[in-house]
Design a protein around this motif. Structure first.
Motif, mmCIF file in Angstrom:
data_model
loop_
_atom_site.group_PDB
_atom_site.id
_atom_site.type_symbol
_atom_site.label_atom_id
_atom_site.label_comp_id
_atom_site.label_asym_id
_atom_site.label_seq_id
_atom_site.Cartn_x
_atom_site.Cartn_y
_atom_site.Cartn_z
ATOM 1 N N SER A 156 77.453 30.697 74.332
ATOM 2 C CA SER A 156 77.560 31.957 73.587
ATOM 3 C C SER A 156 76.908 33.109 74.341
ATOM 4 O O SER A 156 77.450 34.218 74.416
ATOM 5 N N ILE A 157 75.714 32.829 74.921
ATOM 6 C CA ILE A 157 75.032 33.868 75.706
ATOM 7 C C ILE A 157 75.867 34.230 76.930
ATOM 8 O O ILE A 157 75.978 35.406 77.315
ATOM 9 N N GLY A 158 76.494 33.230 77.527
ATOM 10 C CA GLY A 158 77.307 33.463 78.721
ATOM 11 C C GLY A 158 78.502 34.362 78.447
ATOM 12 O O GLY A 158 78.887 35.162 79.308
ATOM 13 N N ILE A 159 79.093 34.236 77.265
ATOM 14 C CA ILE A 159 80.227 35.110 76.917
ATOM 15 C C ILE A 159 79.774 36.569 76.898
ATOM 16 O O ILE A 159 80.435 37.454 77.463
ATOM 17 N N GLY A 160 78.628 36.840 76.248
ATOM 18 C CA GLY A 160 78.114 38.212 76.192
ATOM 19 C C GLY A 160 77.753 38.739 77.567
ATOM 20 O O GLY A 160 78.093 39.877 77.912
ATOM 21 N N LEU A 161 77.075 37.928 78.384
ATOM 22 C CA LEU A 161 76.704 38.370 79.728
ATOM 23 C C LEU A 161 77.940 38.589 80.592
ATOM 24 O O LEU A 161 77.999 39.527 81.393
ATOM 25 N N GLY A 162 78.929 37.710 80.420
ATOM 26 C CA GLY A 162 80.162 37.851 81.195
ATOM 27 C C GLY A 162 80.881 39.148 80.894
ATOM 28 O O GLY A 162 81.354 39.846 81.796
ATOM 29 N N MET A 163 80.957 39.513 79.598
ATOM 30 C CA MET A 163 81.589 40.767 79.219
ATOM 31 C C MET A 163 80.798 41.972 79.748
ATOM 32 O O MET A 163 81.368 42.960 80.201
ATOM 33 N N THR A 164 79.453 41.857 79.720
ATOM 34 C CA THR A 164 78.611 42.937 80.237
ATOM 35 C C THR A 164 78.848 43.144 81.726
ATOM 36 O O THR A 164 79.007 44.276 82.195
ATOM 37 N N LEU A 165 78.895 42.057 82.485
ATOM 38 C CA LEU A 165 79.139 42.158 83.923
ATOM 39 C C LEU A 165 80.550 42.655 84.212
ATOM 40 O O LEU A 165 80.775 43.429 85.139
#
Length: 207
Positions: A156-165
């Motif tokens: 779940s954290i990776g999805i948010g970080l991926g969208m941010t990047l």
């Protein structure tokens, strides 16, 4: 012939005028000319207030040349670039415009947030992501777990970080590379301006 003997005129890409009293050459175009005549050409009035009753106005390079020729009949004028410019006339004050912009941003951001969340949830439901995490957890540990949080939380954290990047807005930029969102907004504005330009031109021709 150099620019001391001629004037080079290039229309700007677009123009948004807020409560304008008139439009001058300096508002709609960039010119290259000799110092003696440049300032007088830049201050030439292209459109008066009574000519700006509509929200969108098409300014032709021919109109600019015509105004310049009225002042300097023997001047050689060379047009460069696009032949027409779309001018957007806004009646709202700067404060009203800022409030309206903030409201639009808030509404669009809310819609995108809800829409993105629903899209992600529907995707996970379609591929049965919860079951996939259970199977993956069992393959790694050999144990059954109904809620493999050790996989789900980082995922779940990776999805948010991926969208941010991906959108490239929250990390410091080391170059002038635009984010995908900025590119899409630029293309959207370009397409919108092109549509409005053609639509206004067709309307004027039919009148």
């Amino acid at each position: 012939m150099d620019y001391q003997d001629a004037v080079y005129v290039q229309l700007k890409d677009s123009l948004v005028a807020v409560n304008p009293s008139c439009l001058k050459v300096r508002d709609v175009a960039i010119i290259l000319a000799g110092k003696e005549i440049k300032e007088s050409l830049l201050n030439l009035e292209i459109l008066s207030k009574k000519d700006m009753k509509k929200m969108y106005i098409v300014v032709s390079i021919l109109t600019v040349i015509e105004k310049m020729k009225e002042l300097y009949p023997d001047l050689a004028i060379i047009p460069v670039g696009e032949s027409e410019l779309l001018v957007t006339i806004e009646k709202a004050s700067k404060e009203d415009k800022n409030i309206s912009s903030y409201l639009k941003i808030a509404v669009v951001a809310s819609i995108l947030f809800v829409g993105t969340g629903l899209a992600i949830m529907n995707f996970h439901a379609d591929v049965n992501m919860g079951e996939a995490h259970k199977v993956l957890y069992k393959l790694i540990t050999g144990n059954d777990e109904n809620r493999p949080l050790i996989l789900q939380i980082p995922y779940s954290i990776g999805i948010g970080l991926g969208m941010t990047l991906f959108f490239n807005h929250f990390l410091p930029k080391h170059s002038n590379e635009p984010s995908p969102m900025e590119v899409e907004m630029y293309l959207y504005k370009q397409n919108m301006d092109e549509y409005l330009l053609n639509n206004e031109k067709n309307t004027e021709e039919s009148e």
